[in-house]
Enzyme design. Structure first.
Site, PDB file in Angstrom:
ATOM      1  N   LYS A  90      39.289  35.789  39.852  1.00 40.83           N
ATOM      2  CA  LYS A  90      38.396  36.643  40.254  1.00 40.83           C
ATOM      3  C   LYS A  90      36.554  36.449  39.698  1.00 40.83           C
ATOM      4  O   LYS A  90      36.515  35.674  39.223  1.00 40.83           O
ATOM      5  CB  LYS A  90      38.797  38.053  39.616  1.00 40.83           C
ATOM      6  N   ARG A 140      48.012  61.637  40.603  1.00 38.56           N
ATOM      7  CA  ARG A 140      49.129  61.109  40.464  1.00 38.56           C
ATOM      8  C   ARG A 140      50.222  61.482  39.494  1.00 38.56           C
ATOM      9  O   ARG A 140      51.120  61.058  39.394  1.00 38.56           O
ATOM     10  CB  ARG A 140      48.852  59.617  40.679  1.00 38.56           C
ATOM     11  N   GLU A 166      49.487  56.292  35.757  1.00 41.53           N
ATOM     12  CA  GLU A 166      49.165  57.792  35.080  1.00 41.53           C
ATOM     13  C   GLU A 166      50.121  58.568  35.068  1.00 41.53           C
ATOM     14  O   GLU A 166      49.914  59.573  33.978  1.00 41.53           O
ATOM     15  CB  GLU A 166      48.336  58.361  36.560  1.00 41.53           C
TER      16      GLU A 166
END
Length: 621
Positions: free
Chosen positions: A284, A398, A370
């Site tokens: 990244k 969610r 979640e």
């Protein structure tokens, strides 16, 4: 402003994937270098998601080079990493408008481009959607291929494994590219991530990597090679074994920054039958040293000067609501070791960094899960602990079933610190916190609070912490607070009681949340009464009755969907009390709110002081 494309001679020849596929493969490394340079310059001038896209440059080039997009379906999970995809699919000259009002969308968006085959913003959706498209492709019998790209961070979500389990059972032709950069937004956690990290630590890594590049050119499959190197099975190829048990053929890991290796591997895999996993290793922030060293800090950036190698740090005059929450959590944890902080992979965004460092035994990052985060809190509450779930409004959606079934139904004292309530701005419709007041109001046993400033936020969080008869929620917006001096002393508020902030005549404005300053501005011109209601549920019945009986019209103001929101609660109460009177509800319209600067959107929705005044005057006319 647009960048001078003449500085990128190969990229200039690849404005679309069709043009890209006309280039000789020998030019692809140069194209990747130019694409990375263009992305760096573009985001530095526009702001936006940054480190993720730098890590997927070679992957994006290879995917569009090998696959016949948009006929072949390419799906991106979440979409933070899809900026190179946008650049190569006809939107290069619009990149300077990304995330801005009227500009291109921050994530892949079906309405924006035929190359964006699935609109995204939340993680974990790509494999489910790709499986459906693979089933449709088989029915169509036109030779269409389906590829989804998912990061190792998203692989911590349960929906991903539900989809993979189903895909292995259906055995349709599809490729899942696992982009393993050991990083989602925050640091990844979980057993799976540890297994993926172990792939890089064993002494057979190079052998397996090189072997997987050649595997389709005559070498035995990874699974067979694993059998012959059984002593390394647990340390080196556990992920391969796991994916294969789910019905996927696993290839990898390979270097995700070697564009030639990616192209050759994908060409070999393109016509394989059944579900396939290609595991690639990327970095990244690749190509920009500060982002490589600090991918979390460079996940999303404001405008910056890339030559300085420093990200500008704005120093707001006031703390953010997230920081107010983080300080409060540390303050109560100092006095109570039963307080637990839970977050679904949003430690930095939710203001929990200091808490995680100071109270590691009381901090729980559930990764991008979640549903699990909410039920974990429920289990803690059953055992007499005091769980606090820090979660964005858009992500609480969610965990809605768990909020109902596992928390509220059992009257468990779980405190929900709901960040990003209301307009969040540049991330657009997938992230606007437009619905939480509406979907929480319907749940029995819920206490819902909406602070108008940071001091109220601190006191409401303490109120929720003290309340032991059921779940509570404190809902606050993104960004800087109002500048109201914080009172260090914490005092539990009386449940369901509001305050009159201004006494006026004829018109009473009932405010819910941080639009209070705008409401007061409008009230000055109207000589209206203003009540800071504080509680969305339960409503202050006595205050509503008093305002209804002494005024000609009530106006409710909230940064939430009008339908089913706080204003609807006021209407329902008036009906129950048989107090019919005119009520004007102001809030978010019945549509998904597009991306743009938060202040611009608030103004456009006429929820600033001038807009509230205009809406009330129009109603009275």
């Amino acid at each position: 402003m647009n960048l001078d494309i003449s500085q990128y001679p190969v990229l200039a020849q690849a404005n679309t994937p069709d043009e890209l596929r006309q280039l000789p493969q020998a030019l692809l490394p140069q194209l990747a270098d130019e694409l990375r340079g263009f992305l760096l310059k573009s985001v530095s001038k526009s702001s936006g998601h940054f480190a993720s896209g730098l890590g997927t440059v070679e992957l994006t080039v290879a995917l569009h080079y090998v696959y016949n997009t948009p006929f072949d379906r390419l799906l991106w999970d979440v979409g933070h990493q899809a900026y190179p995809h946008k650049i190569l699919t006809g939107r290069r000259d619009q990149m300077h408008t990304i995330r801005q009002k009227g500009g291109i969308h921050p994530f892949p968006w079906r309405e924006e481009s035929e190359y964006d085959t699935f609109s995204v913003g939340h993680s974990g959706t790509s494999i489910s959607a790709a499986l459906a498209m693979a089933v449709a492709a088989e029915k169509e019998q036109a030779g269409r291929k389906v590829v989804s790209v998912i990061g190792d961070g998203a692989m911590t979500g349960g929906m991903v494994f539900e989809a993979m389990n189903h895909a292995g059972d259906l055995h349709k032709d599809m490729l899942v590219v696992l982009n393993d950069n050991e990083m989602s937004i925050s640091e990844n956690v979980g057993a799976l991530n540890n297994h993926l990290a172990q792939l890089m630590s064993g002494r057979l890594y190079t052998t397996i990597r090189e072997g997987s590049k050649k595997v389709l050119q005559g070498m035995p499959a990874i699974k067979e090679m694993a059998k012959r190197t059984e002593e390394h099975l647990k340390g080196m190829v556990v992920p391969a074994t796991m994916f294969e048990e789910l019905g996927f053929n696993y290839i990898g890991p390979i270097d995700g920054h070697d564009v030639d290796a990616l192209v050759e591997t994908m060409r070999n895999m393109r016509n394989l039958t059944g579900p396939q996993i290609l595991h690639i290793m990327t970095k990244k922030g690749r190509g920009y040293e500060p982002a490589e060293k600090d991918p979390i800090g460079w996940h999303a950036v404001p405008k910056f000067d890339p030559s300085t190698f420093e990200k500008p740090v704005s120093k707001p005059s006031y703390p953010t609501f997230s920081q107010v929450f983080g300080k409060w959590l540390c303050d109560v944890a100092e006095k109570d070791n039963k307080v637990l902080g839970i977050t679904p992979a949003m430690r930095e965004g939710s203001g929990m960094v200091e808490f995680s460092q100071r109270f590691p035994e009381q901090y729980f990052d559930t990764a991008i899960a979640e549903q699990h985060a909410v039920t974990l809190a429920a289990g803690f509450a059953c055992e007499g602990l005091k769980p606090v779930v820090a979660i964005y409004s858009t992500f609480l959606q969610r965990g809605y079933d768990q909020l109902i079934h596992d928390v509220a139904l059992q009257k468990l004292p779980v405190l929900f610190a709901i960040d990003r309530g209301g307009i969040v701005g540049a991330d657009g419709p997938t992230h606007q916190g437009a619905f939480d007041l509406s979907f929480m109001r319907t749940i029995p046993n819920m206490i819902i609070m909406a602070p108008s400033d940071e001091n109220e936020c601190r006191q409401m969080l303490y109120t929720g912490y003290c309340y032991r008869d059921g779940p509570t929620a404190v809902r606050y917006p993104r960004g800087s607070a109002t500048g109201e001096p914080q009172v260090e002393q914490m005092t539990a508020l009386p449940i369901g009681k509001g305050q009159v902030k201004r006494q006026g005549k004829k018109i009473a404005i009932l405010n819910f949340g941080t639009l209070l300053a705008s409401v007061l501005t409008a009230a000055e011109s109207l000589d209206a009464t203003v009540a800071d209601m504080r509680f969305v549920k339960p409503l202050d019945v006595e205050l509503v009755i008093a305002l209804a009986q002494s005024h000609d019209i009530l106006v409710t103001v909230e940064e939430n969907a009008i339908m089913g929101g706080a204003g609807s609660g006021v209407l329902e109460l008036l009906q129950q009390l048989k107090l019919p009177m005119p009520v004007l509800q102001l809030g978010l319209p019945d549509e998904f709110i597009k991306h743009g600067d938060s202040k611009e959107i608030i103004t456009e929705l006429m929820l600033d002081g001038a807009g509230i005044l205009k809406q009330i005057e129009a109603y009275l006319a």
